[in-house]
Design a protein around this motif. Structure first.
Motif, PDB file in Angstrom:
ATOM      1  N   SER A   1       0.818  -1.218   0.000  1.00 50.57           N
ATOM      2  CA  SER A   1       0.000   0.000   0.000  1.00 50.57           C
ATOM      3  C   SER A   1       0.850   1.265   0.000  1.00 50.57           C
TER       4      SER A   1
ATOM      5  N   PRO B   1      -2.566   0.691  -5.165  1.00 51.10           N
ATOM      6  CA  PRO B   1      -3.436   1.049  -4.038  1.00 51.10           C
ATOM      7  C   PRO B   1      -3.926  -0.175  -3.265  1.00 51.10           C
TER       8      PRO B   1
ATOM      9  N   ALA C   1      -5.631  -0.919   0.933  1.00 49.31           N
ATOM     10  CA  ALA C   1      -6.120  -0.268   2.149  1.00 49.31           C
ATOM     11  C   ALA C   1      -5.521  -0.956   3.371  1.00 49.31           C
TER      12      ALA C   1
ATOM     13  N   PRO D   1      -3.544  10.372   2.084  1.00 49.05           N
ATOM     14  CA  PRO D   1      -4.060   9.743   0.866  1.00 49.05           C
ATOM     15  C   PRO D   1      -3.664  10.559  -0.365  1.00 49.05           C
TER      16      PRO D   1
END
Length: 142
Positions: free
Chosen positions: A12, A17, A19, A96
């Motif tokens: 990550s 990507p 989570a 983010p």
């Protein structure tokens, strides 16, 4: 459990990507007594992924500087400033979207390695500590 968390946190931190926060909080909810180990593993995995991106960008730095030769004056102006203050920006590498790009920018601009790595690790560890504290309650962390 620990290897999975390390792997997810590592990946990550790259441009793929994932989570890791969801996996981290899920594991904390199932194993609240192991929160400090989970915090350590997640921080190490996420930091290692960011370090890899930093190093890879550093390898491509010379090629990139040649491509930017048309903007050489601006590059020469900003490079000393980024090398001086750039490592502090790595404290925000947990954010983010832009967070994954900060270690790449640091590598391309060749920020000082040790302060960069320390700030990356502190920022990423703080994020997981905040998540664990928010889930468990800060009184259970201390």
């Amino acid at each position: 459990m620990f290897f999975t968390l390390f792997l997810v946190a590592f990946v990550s931190a790259t441009l793929w990507p994932m989570a890791s926060e969801v996996v981290f909080v899920g594991l904390v909810s199932q194993n609240p007594d192991a929160v400090w180990w989970l915090l350590l593993i997640a921080t190490l995995g996420n930091s290692a992924g960011a370090w890899l991106m930093y190093e890879c960008a550093g390898w491509f730095s010379q090629w990139t500087q040649q491509k930017l030769s048309a903007r050489r004056e601006a590059f020469d102006y900003w490079l000393p400033k980024v090398r001086t203050f750039g490592p502090l920006a790595m404290l925000l590498a947990w954010l983010p979207l832009i967070g994954d790009l900060l270690p790449i920018a640091g590598g391309l601009l060749k920020t000082r390695r040790l302060p960069t790595v320390l700030c990356l690790t502190l920022g990423k560890g703080a994020r997981y500590a905040i998540l664990a504290g928010a889930y468990l309650g800060y009184d259970r962390l201390v």
